[in-house]
Design an enzyme around this catalytic site. Sequence first.
Site, PDB file in Angstrom:
ATOM      1  CG  ASP A  67      -0.342  -0.340   2.483  1.00 14.50           C
ATOM      2  OD1 ASP A  67       1.231  -0.281   2.538  1.00 14.50           O
ATOM      3  OD2 ASP A  67      -1.348  -0.764   3.147  1.00 14.50           O
ATOM      4  CG  ASP A 136      -9.397  -2.666  11.631  1.00 14.01           C
ATOM      5  OD1 ASP A 136      -8.360  -3.551  10.960  1.00 14.01           O
ATOM      6  OD2 ASP A 136      -9.738  -1.446  10.599  1.00 14.01           O
ATOM      7  CG  HIS A 138      -6.295  -3.148   8.288  1.00 16.31           C
ATOM      8  ND1 HIS A 138      -6.894  -2.277   9.148  1.00 16.31           N
ATOM      9  CD2 HIS A 138      -5.026  -3.006   8.342  1.00 16.31           C
ATOM     10  CE1 HIS A 138      -5.929  -1.380   9.462  1.00 16.31           C
ATOM     11  NE2 HIS A 138      -4.778  -1.531   8.910  1.00 16.31           N
ATOM     12  CD  GLU A 143      -8.634   0.900   6.763  1.00 12.67           C
ATOM     13  OE1 GLU A 143      -8.933  -0.509   7.787  1.00 12.67           O
ATOM     14  OE2 GLU A 143      -8.573   1.930   6.982  1.00 12.67           O
TER      15      GLU A 143
END
Length: 261
Positions: A67, A136, A138, A143
């Site tokens: 990313d 979370d 990811h 996401e």
Amino acid sequence: MQVIIQKDEKSAVLLAARIMADALRINPEMVFGLATGATMEAVYAELTRMYREENLDFSGAKTFNLDEYIGLAPEDKNSYRYYMNKHLFDNVNIKKSNTHLPNGMTNDVIGEGKRYEAAIQAAGGIDLQLLGIGQDGHIGFNEPLSSLGSRTRDKSLTPETYRQNSIYFDPPESMPRRAFTMGVGTILDARRILMLITGERKAQIAAKALEGPVSSMISASAVQFHSNVTVILDEAAASELQGYEYYRWAFENEPAWESYR
């Protein structure tokens, strides 16, 4: 899925780095998928040490990062290009032309995802994808509710990701709200996945991702679909795994860990 529990973060990091180094020695033209983050800094430091002290050769390797923030130039200290140069690329003999990240400064956001996918394919695909996991669940910046078949694209970051990452920006509000990320489907295309998870704060999400139902709410859970995954955890991160004792037993009763290459 091979789940390996190590006594502490240092041991976990060293094993992950050794697996990557062994893969590179077996195939000097390895195509690596790379990740960023504090834990990965230690992995890259160990790979750098191996380059300096053990003649680990990166000259034929290629890399594709997961990313990059949209709107940050490569020389920006918060860009992932800057991170990778600082922690690995500037420290080993890899050719910069063989290191790839999405272009955060592009004017063609939609086209950039397609270009990055094409570049991965032109390189022959990713041989070994290194992954961490967000709190979370990811992977990359996929996401919650990211499609499990998604490809490289621009993605809006969640408020939670923004809160966690903005502390690295000065001022915090200068952090971009969007980023490019390999898609979950792109990640699953890798021939092998190596996931590294450390720390007690990751214990709950590690258990959900590795042992819970596969869900787009936890993009890391998609690795359960992959046929060649090695997950390395320290004891703190593994503390909530239902299969903790089994994973320990299985690893201790395997032949030498070289089978994990």
